[in-house]
Design an enzyme around this catalytic site. Structure first.
Site, mmCIF file in Angstrom:
data_model
loop_
_atom_site.group_PDB
_atom_site.id
_atom_site.type_symbol
_atom_site.label_atom_id
_atom_site.label_comp_id
_atom_site.label_asym_id
_atom_site.label_seq_id
_atom_site.Cartn_x
_atom_site.Cartn_y
_atom_site.Cartn_z
ATOM 1 C CG HIS A 8 -0.339 0.139 2.528
ATOM 2 N ND1 HIS A 8 -1.017 0.585 3.631
ATOM 3 C CD2 HIS A 8 0.927 -0.096 2.971
ATOM 4 C CE1 HIS A 8 -0.215 0.605 4.689
ATOM 5 N NE2 HIS A 8 0.970 0.189 4.311
ATOM 6 C CB CYS A 51 3.934 4.874 5.385
ATOM 7 S SG CYS A 51 4.697 3.758 6.581
ATOM 8 C CG HIS A 110 5.311 0.514 2.625
ATOM 9 N ND1 HIS A 110 4.594 1.668 2.351
ATOM 10 C CD2 HIS A 110 4.881 0.082 3.831
ATOM 11 C CE1 HIS A 110 3.779 1.925 3.359
ATOM 12 N NE2 HIS A 110 3.926 0.976 4.270
ATOM 13 C CG HIS A 155 2.957 -3.700 6.073
ATOM 14 N ND1 HIS A 155 4.007 -3.296 6.866
ATOM 15 C CD2 HIS A 155 2.414 -2.562 5.558
ATOM 16 C CE1 HIS A 155 4.079 -1.975 6.861
ATOM 17 N NE2 HIS A 155 3.131 -1.505 6.065
ATOM 18 C CG HIS A 201 0.821 -12.226 -2.940
ATOM 19 N ND1 HIS A 201 0.527 -13.075 -1.902
ATOM 20 C CD2 HIS A 201 2.165 -12.231 -3.071
ATOM 21 C CE1 HIS A 201 1.649 -13.603 -1.433
ATOM 22 N NE2 HIS A 201 2.669 -13.090 -2.113
ATOM 23 C CD GLU A 226 1.207 -1.147 8.838
ATOM 24 O OE1 GLU A 226 0.092 -0.791 8.420
ATOM 25 O OE2 GLU A 226 2.096 -0.347 9.167
#
Length: 150
Positions: A16, A25, A29, A31, A75, A136
């Site tokens: 995201h 952020c 990137h 998680h 994904h 996260e």
């Protein structure tokens, strides 16, 4: 009969970007999310029911959460549909990437609110969503509790 809470853990990978954010952020990137889903209900008391003694079969809860959350978000790349990331999102879609456009900032806090709506609306009668925990990173998570949202 007593009310019982049961919890099942799910994992998925999602990328995201937080548009307008003043830190790292803002960049795309990903998680390795862990989602803990806790429901509450009374164990089935009908001895003729194959689910006797269960609040909900963990397999049935898994089907709901996989359909509504994991299968959709795993994904994928998540963008707020009201940001300039739309051009990038369309380009990535053309290349065959799984892109999700949502109407919120894709922070853990907003994702867990979205997940609560999706899961709650699909639970069987007599079973309520009690809480969600969306982890996260190893040290960061957002939690949603039904009791806070009455």
């Amino acid at each position: 009969m007593s009310k019982i809470r049961i919890t099942k853990k799910f994992t998925f990978e999602t990328a995201h970007a937080l548009y307008g954010y003043d830190g790292k952020c803002k960049n795309i990137h990903g998680h390795s999310y862990k989602l803990f889903v806790t429901v509450i209900g009374e164990p089935i008391s009908d001895t003729n029911n194959p689910k006797y003694g269960m609040v909900i079969d963990f397999g049935d809860l898994k089907k709901i959460v996989n359909k509504e959350i994991v299968d959709e978000f795993d994904h994928s790349t998540l963008f707020n549909k009201n940001t300039p990331h739309l051009e990038l999102a369309e380009y990535l879609k053309e290349l065959g990437h799984h892109i999700l456009l949502v109407d919120y900032q894709p922070s853990s806090e907003m994702m867990v609110i979205d997940f609560a709506k999706k899961i709650s609306g699909n639970l069987p009668e007599g079973i309520r969503l009690h809480s969600l925990k969306l982890q996260e990173t190893e040290s960061c998570y957002a939690e949603w509790f039904a009791s806070d949202n009455i």
